[in-house]
Design a protein around this motif. Structure first.
Motif, short mmCIF file in Angstrom:
data_model
loop_
_atom_site.label_atom_id
_atom_site.label_comp_id
_atom_site.label_asym_id
_atom_site.label_seq_id
_atom_site.Cartn_x
_atom_site.Cartn_y
_atom_site.Cartn_z
N TRP A 124 13.81 -5.64 6.57
CA TRP A 124 12.58 -5.01 7.07
C TRP A 124 11.39 -5.95 6.99
N MET A 125 10.43 -5.67 7.87
CA MET A 125 9.13 -6.33 7.85
C MET A 125 8.09 -5.22 7.97
N ALA A 126 7.03 -5.34 7.17
CA ALA A 126 5.93 -4.37 7.20
C ALA A 126 4.62 -5.12 7.41
N PHE A 127 3.73 -4.49 8.17
CA PHE A 127 2.42 -5.08 8.40
C PHE A 127 1.35 -4.01 8.23
N ASP A 128 0.30 -4.37 7.51
CA ASP A 128 -0.85 -3.51 7.31
C ASP A 128 -2.09 -4.36 7.55
N LEU A 129 -3.02 -3.87 8.37
CA LEU A 129 -4.23 -4.65 8.68
C LEU A 129 -4.97 -5.06 7.42
N ALA A 130 -5.00 -4.20 6.41
CA ALA A 130 -5.74 -4.49 5.18
C ALA A 130 -4.94 -5.33 4.19
N SER A 145 0.83 -1.20 0.00
CA SER A 145 0.00 0.00 0.00
C SER A 145 0.87 1.26 0.00
N PRO A 146 0.33 2.38 -0.51
CA PRO A 146 1.08 3.64 -0.47
C PRO A 146 1.45 4.05 0.96
N GLU A 147 0.58 3.75 1.92
CA GLU A 147 0.86 4.09 3.32
C GLU A 147 2.05 3.30 3.85
N ILE A 148 2.13 2.02 3.48
CA ILE A 148 3.28 1.21 3.90
C ILE A 148 4.54 1.70 3.20
N GLU A 149 4.44 2.04 1.93
CA GLU A 149 5.61 2.58 1.21
C GLU A 149 6.12 3.83 1.91
N GLN A 150 5.21 4.68 2.35
CA GLN A 150 5.61 5.91 3.04
C GLN A 150 6.29 5.58 4.37
N LEU A 151 5.71 4.67 5.15
CA LEU A 151 6.34 4.26 6.43
C LEU A 151 7.69 3.61 6.18
N LEU A 152 7.76 2.75 5.16
CA LEU A 152 9.03 2.09 4.84
C LEU A 152 10.09 3.13 4.50
N VAL A 212 -1.50 4.00 19.85
CA VAL A 212 -1.94 4.91 18.79
C VAL A 212 -2.96 4.25 17.86
N SER A 213 -3.47 3.08 18.27
CA SER A 213 -4.43 2.33 17.45
C SER A 213 -3.89 2.11 16.04
N ALA A 214 -2.64 1.66 15.97
CA ALA A 214 -1.96 1.48 14.69
C ALA A 214 -2.69 0.49 13.79
N VAL A 215 -2.71 0.82 12.51
CA VAL A 215 -3.25 -0.09 11.50
C VAL A 215 -2.13 -0.61 10.60
N ARG A 216 -0.93 -0.07 10.81
CA ARG A 216 0.23 -0.53 10.03
C ARG A 216 1.51 -0.17 10.77
N TRP A 217 2.56 -0.91 10.47
CA TRP A 217 3.87 -0.62 11.04
C TRP A 217 4.96 -1.21 10.17
N VAL A 218 6.18 -0.70 10.37
CA VAL A 218 7.39 -1.20 9.69
C VAL A 218 8.50 -1.24 10.72
#
Length: 168
Positions: free
Chosen positions: A106-112, A2-9, A66-72
């Motif tokens: 790296w590892m990334a996680f997104d609820l969706a 997702s674009p949000e994960i790309e931004q966090l990464l 922070v009720s995170a829905v994604r992380w890296v």
């Protein structure tokens, strides 16, 4: 991804690249919630297993805050790739052995979108300065081991606990 994960990464790897250029090798994590994103750094992560687990537990707790829905999460490591095998070890001041290379794991996680794994390879220039490649996603079937950066965080975040069996 997702674009949000790309931004966090990008946020995490840019921070880690700056640290590596300065001669440091911390773990960096970013947790993103609906209204807030936190970036966490730990310089003791590679000291021992307890330090790594502790950081990931603290990062997972902050994700819940922070009720995170994604992380890296990202950590510099030394990779050895051979046919059918990828192994990694902590960075050290020792020279690389034949077949080894440095990378930000790296590892990334997104609820969706679920979980992504990857690396940002880097080499050393003539004066030892790091030269970074582009982020790569591991597209083959991957199953994280308990020593994989992000394993504890993933298990805690998904409610799977610390039991290494049945990892997502």
């Amino acid at each position: 991804m997702s674009p949000e994960i790309e931004q966090l990464l990008g946020r995490v790897t840019d921070s880690l690249k700056a640290s590596i250029r300065a001669g440091d090798c911390p773990a960096v994590a970013a947790v993103g919630g609906p209204s807030r994103t936190l970036t966490l750094t730990d310089y003791d992560y590679q000291r021992d297993e307890a330090a790594a687990v502790g950081f990931e537990q603290r990062a997972a707790a902050k994700a819940a805050e922070v009720s995170a829905v994604r992380w890296v999460i990202a950590v510099p490591q030394v990779w050895f790739i051979a046919p059918g095998v990828i192994s990694v070890r902590d960075v050290s001041n020792l020279p690389l052995r034949p077949g080894e290379s440095e990378a930000i794991t790296w590892m990334a996680f997104d609820l969706a979108a679920g979980v992504d794994y990857g690396r940002v390879p880097f080499t050393r220039g003539p004066r030892g300065e790091p030269v970074f490649g582009d982020a790569e996603i591991i597209t083959t079937q991957a199953r994280p081991s308990p020593s994989m950066p992000g394993y504890v965080m993933l298990r805690q975040f998904t409610g799977a606990g610390a039991d290494p069996e049945g990892a997502p």
